[in-house]
Design an enzyme around this catalytic site. Structure first.
Site, PDB file in Angstrom:
ATOM      1  N   ASP A 192      13.907   1.161 -18.744  1.00 45.76           N
ATOM      2  CA  ASP A 192      15.230   1.446 -19.295  1.00 45.76           C
ATOM      3  C   ASP A 192      16.262   0.477 -18.730  1.00 45.76           C
ATOM      4  O   ASP A 192      16.242   0.160 -17.528  1.00 45.76           O
ATOM      5  CB  ASP A 192      15.601   2.892 -18.945  1.00 45.76           C
ATOM      6  CG  ASP A 192      16.861   3.362 -19.630  1.00 45.76           C
ATOM      7  OD1 ASP A 192      16.916   3.307 -20.868  1.00 45.76           O
ATOM      8  OD2 ASP A 192      17.794   3.797 -18.916  1.00 45.76           O
ATOM      9  N   GLU A 263      -2.547  -5.127  -9.994  1.00 49.60           N
ATOM     10  CA  GLU A 263      -3.639  -4.489  -9.258  1.00 49.60           C
ATOM     11  C   GLU A 263      -4.407  -3.487 -10.125  1.00 49.60           C
ATOM     12  O   GLU A 263      -5.495  -3.056  -9.746  1.00 49.60           O
ATOM     13  CB  GLU A 263      -3.089  -3.771  -8.026  1.00 49.60           C
ATOM     14  CG  GLU A 263      -2.440  -4.688  -6.998  1.00 49.60           C
ATOM     15  CD  GLU A 263      -1.833  -3.898  -5.851  1.00 49.60           C
ATOM     16  OE1 GLU A 263      -2.227  -2.713  -5.683  1.00 49.60           O
ATOM     17  OE2 GLU A 263      -0.967  -4.440  -5.146  1.00 49.60           O
TER      18      GLU A 263
END
Length: 550
Positions: A192, A263
């Site tokens: 956002d 990751e």
């Protein structure tokens, strides 16, 4: 191909999607119950607007706890179950992350109010002894005074204090939040107001940008930079980062976040970035930052061929140097629905207007054509819930039912965003149209009986049937989604381009039928008709689009 580069993503606004417990508010169990609908619609992923624990001062974009689900929507267990169920249906799950501000009920902000000026608790937010000239995006000043005389910054509602992203606690907390949800299986995050996290040191006053002279020859098109196609909204001469947005330090945040996301295999970010300069916009999409960002220039664009082509060219040119895939979006939970915008004389979206008439038939006709255009362009496409039903904006909501803080903060001068958030009509002949057993938190127009999903599924000519067929064709054709495109020569007012050696999209934005190029029509947004003096060859009517196999 990496999934986010060519995905069709469906935005779910949880309060208004489907209600399973009968309280009039949508919930996670309601979303889960409608996953077969989304699977059969043909989308690849769903983006879920905030589901976090929230006082709902701004529809969930005021977060009190980033690791908890709001009780109106369900529980953390419901969220984990929804993620697993979506994956079982072959759907990815993107969730909102709201890093610019918290709720004023967040424990951190409550601790800041209880602490003294200059304390570590207040250092997580922006407190100062005197306000600057910044204005709230929702109307009024961006500063509110607390009991001890200091002011705190809120670029949005007073209930949404801005976080200080120079603070190490803030940075560490959001890395932890990202990992919390990644460990629960989410496939990505929509960020956002991603360009507003960092503020200029010292929080200096904003300066008014100088508006460039518009190009009067094209409706809604501003002057462009030399050698760059026109934008569809006015550009600003010399506009760079303002002190409350698009600061260089924000890129350090996203580099850190990208290292975390890398990751976890096959995950992605999409940023809400309202930066008009294409070169600055592309900086957020460098290989070590965000994967994608919303293309608001396309959303704002006038329904006019030259303007649309300019925005498409500008978008592709901006994304190419950083190797990012574009996105194409027509509506979302913050803007007037495009089926209404396209029915007006001025089809741009520059701001919300509520007193300008719209021709519903014309708006729907253009919305059908725009859907085929957006799905044929290179990159990913975003569908706001209800777009596939052709829902219009609802203007005549009772004042007492409006919840958007924009309505309150502007004294009703701006009716706000509730009109694009009215709960979906699923079936039946009267409200709440199978949204749930307990009514709907915003009233639905009775005439939506003709727009329910159930009725449109039974009509092969409906908007929903158009979306289902187009999304299936898009998924089945390897030339669509991410990849190159090539413009074709076309008359004024017509867009025509190829995707691969055998696919052509033609969009007629003129007021007269045009002959279609040679090929087999795959789908058209309006019935084809014989071209004049063509011996029966098909023609594309005005405000329509078609896909052809050549």
């Amino acid at each position: 191909m990496t999934w986010w580069r060519g995905a069709a993503v469906y935005q779910v606004y949880p309060r208004s999607f489907a209600d399973a417990d009968g309280d009039g508010v949508g919930d996670l169990a309601g979303i889960e119950s409608r996953l077969p609908y989304l699977r059969d619609l043909g989308v690849d992923a769903l983006w879920i607007s905030p589901w976090y624990d929230s006082p709902m001062a701004d529809g969930g974009y005021d977060v009190a706890d980033y690791r908890a689900i709001d009780p109106r929507f369900g529980t953390l267990w419901d969220a984990e179950r929804l993620i697993a169920a979506a994956h079982a249906h072959g759907l990815k799950v993107i969730i909102d992350i709201v890093p610019n501000h918290t709720s004023d009920r967040h424990p951190w902000f409550q601790a800041a109010l209880a602490a003294a000026p200059g304390s570590p608790e207040r250092a997580r937010y922006h407190f100062r002894d005197a306000p600057n000239n910044w204005r709230s995006r929702f109307g009024g000043p961006a500063w509110t005074r607390v009991d001890d005389g200091q002011y705190y910054l809120h670029l949005f509602d007073t209930a949404q204090p801005d976080l200080n992203w120079d603070n190490a606690d803030v940075r560490a907390e959001f890395v932890s939040i990202l990992r919390f949800w990644l460990d629960r299986g989410v496939d990505g995050f929509r960020i956002d107001v991603a360009d507003r996290l960092a503020k200029q040191a010292g929080l200096p006053d904003r300066v008014a940008p100088t508006r460039a002279a518009p190009d009067a020859s094209v409706p809604g098109v501003g002057a462009s930079k030399p050698g760059v196609p026109e934008a569809t909204v006015p550009t600003f001469a010399g506009e760079g980062p303002q002190p409350d947005k698009d600061q260089p330090e924000v890129h350090d945040v996203y580099r850190e976040w990208r290292r975390v996301l890398d990751e976890y295999p096959d995950r992605a970010f999409v940023g809400e970035i309202w930066v008009p300069d294409p070169e600055r916009f592309a900086m957020y999409l460098r290989p070590d930052e965000l994967h994608t960002a919303f293309n608001f220039a396309f959303l704002k664009c006038a329904w006019e061929a030259r303007a649309l082509r300019g925005v498409i060219d500008r978008t592709l040119a901006a994304h190419a140097p950083v190797g990012a895939a574009p996105t194409w979006v027509l509506s979302n939970h913050d803007v007037t629905r495009h089926a209404t915008r396209y029915g007006r004389a001025d089809t741009r979206f520059t701001k919300r207007v509520h007193d300008v008439p719209s021709d519903p038939e014309l708006g729907l006709r253009r919305a059908r054509a725009a859907a085929l255009l957006s799905m044929a362009l290179p990159g990913s496409v975003y569908i706001y819930q209800g777009d596939e039903l052709g829902l219009p904006e609802v203007f005549d909501l009772p004042d007492g039912s409006r919840e958007d803080p924009v309505f309150r903060r502007t004294g009703g001068a701006d009716l706000g965003r509730d009109g694009c958030r009215v709960p979906l009509p699923w079936g039946g002949d009267a409200p709440p149209f199978e949204f749930g057993d307990g009514g709907a938190w915003l009233p639905q127009p009775p005439e939506w009986r003709d727009r329910t999903a159930a009725r449109q599924l039974a009509d092969p000519a409906s908007m929903l049937s158009l979306y289902r067929l187009a999304l299936r064709l898009r998924r089945d054709d390897p030339a669509l989604g991410d990849g190159p495109m090539q413009w074709l020569d076309a008359p004024d007012g017509v867009l025509a381009f190829t995707r691969g050696p055998r696919f052509t999209c033609t969009v007629n934005l003129t007021d007269r039928p045009i002959p279609l190029p040679a090929g087999k029509p795959l789908i058209a947004s309006a019935p084809l008709e014989p071209a004049p003096d063509s011996g029966g060859a098909p023609a594309l009517p005005p405000d329509a689009a078609a896909w052809l196999r050549t």
